[in-house]
Design a protein around this motif. Structure first.
Motif, short mmCIF file in Angstrom:
data_model
loop_
_atom_site.label_atom_id
_atom_site.label_comp_id
_atom_site.label_asym_id
_atom_site.label_seq_id
_atom_site.Cartn_x
_atom_site.Cartn_y
_atom_site.Cartn_z
N ARG A 1 9.69 90.70 -5.15
CA ARG A 1 8.61 89.89 -5.69
C ARG A 1 9.10 88.62 -6.36
O ARG A 1 8.33 87.93 -7.03
N SER A 2 10.38 88.29 -6.26
CA SER A 2 10.85 87.05 -6.85
C SER A 2 12.03 86.55 -6.05
O SER A 2 12.67 87.27 -5.32
N VAL A 3 12.30 85.25 -6.19
CA VAL A 3 13.45 84.64 -5.54
C VAL A 3 14.37 84.14 -6.63
O VAL A 3 13.93 83.47 -7.54
N THR A 4 15.63 84.48 -6.59
CA THR A 4 16.58 84.04 -7.60
C THR A 4 17.65 83.18 -6.96
O THR A 4 18.24 83.58 -5.97
N ALA B 1 26.77 88.49 -24.44
CA ALA B 1 26.33 87.09 -24.46
C ALA B 1 25.31 86.84 -23.35
O ALA B 1 24.26 86.22 -23.57
N LEU B 2 25.61 87.35 -22.15
CA LEU B 2 24.69 87.15 -21.03
C LEU B 2 23.42 87.98 -21.20
O LEU B 2 22.33 87.54 -20.80
N ARG C 1 13.66 86.65 -19.85
CA ARG C 1 12.62 87.63 -19.55
C ARG C 1 11.42 87.47 -20.49
O ARG C 1 10.26 87.55 -20.06
N THR C 2 11.68 87.21 -21.76
CA THR C 2 10.60 87.01 -22.73
C THR C 2 9.74 85.82 -22.35
O THR C 2 8.50 85.87 -22.42
N ALA D 1 22.25 87.22 -14.55
CA ALA D 1 22.09 88.32 -15.51
C ALA D 1 20.62 88.72 -15.64
O ALA D 1 20.29 89.91 -15.70
N ALA D 2 19.73 87.74 -15.67
CA ALA D 2 18.30 88.03 -15.77
C ALA D 2 17.81 88.78 -14.52
O ALA D 2 17.01 89.70 -14.60
N SER D 3 18.33 88.39 -13.37
CA SER D 3 17.96 89.07 -12.12
C SER D 3 18.44 90.52 -12.13
O SER D 3 17.75 91.41 -11.65
N ALA D 4 19.64 90.75 -12.69
CA ALA D 4 20.19 92.10 -12.75
C ALA D 4 19.34 93.01 -13.63
O ALA D 4 19.36 94.23 -13.48
#
Length: 201
Positions: free
Chosen positions: A19-22, A154-155, A163-164, A194-197
């Motif tokens: 549902r998203s492209v990173t 850190a990541l 995400r927030t 990192a956000a994708s993970a």
């Protein structure tokens, strides 16, 4: 997994995504754009009317490598296409200069933002905790030392803020909650990975 084509997002190459492209390899897009860290200016940059630019605040918090929590209202610059939407969302994540992080101004990445607005996206560019006016809140992205770096916390701190921001913007009626692109420059690119993970849906 959802199979599709990035033609839906204004490009013409195949992709598979949840549902998203990173775009973790941010150099493919932002590498062609002059790298920019917007440092503080004597006067605030005027809002661009053509791209319906606005500035909002998003409350966020993050924890550093020592368990210390930083919290504050992130400065998020938005650019929007004409019309009511809903439009897919792009979040552009800025890089890092440890020695100048307190000097950061509002982040815009205007040339990239204009490109995506022309393609029909809402664009969000957040200034994360530890930078600019939020520098005194702490530095949750500090990786401790070059000889014994602790990149994971850190990541994680940077990705939690992304995400927030995504969750907050998905509450807007002009944002299509099911279509998302994350990208970034330098440390912002690693933040994107990192956000994708984390599995942002």
């Amino acid at each position: 997994m959802v199979a599709g084509s990035v033609r839906q997002l204004g490009w013409s190459m195949p992709f598979r995504a949840c549902r998203s492209v990173t775009l973790g390899l941010c150099v493919a897009i932002l590498g062609a754009i002059r790298p920019q860290l917007a440092l503080a200016q004597p006067t605030a940059a005027p809002l661009d009317q053509d791209t319906r630019e606005e500035v909002i605040r998003v409350a966020a918090k993050a924890t550093d490598a020592f368990g210390r929590e930083a919290a504050g209202d992130l400065v998020v610059t938005l650019f929007r296409p004409a019309g009511a939407g809903p439009f897919p969302l792009v979040v552009i994540n800025h890089g890092r200069s440890s020695s100048k992080r307190a000097e950061y101004g509002r982040q815009r990445y205007e040339s990239a933002a204009r490109y995506f607005v022309r393609k029909g996206f809402v664009v969000a560019v957040p200034l994360r905790l530890g930078y600019g006016e939020l520098a005194d809140k702490g530095d949750p992205e500090e990786h401790v030392s070059c000889t014994a770096p602790r990149y994971a916390p850190a990541l994680r701190a940077a990705a939690e803020q992304v995400r927030t921001v995504v969750e907050a913007l998905r509450q807007r009626p002009d944002v299509d909650a099911g279509r998302l692109v994350l990208l970034g420059q330098s440390v912002g690119g690693v933040t994107t990975v990192a956000a994708s993970a984390m599995g942002i849906p």
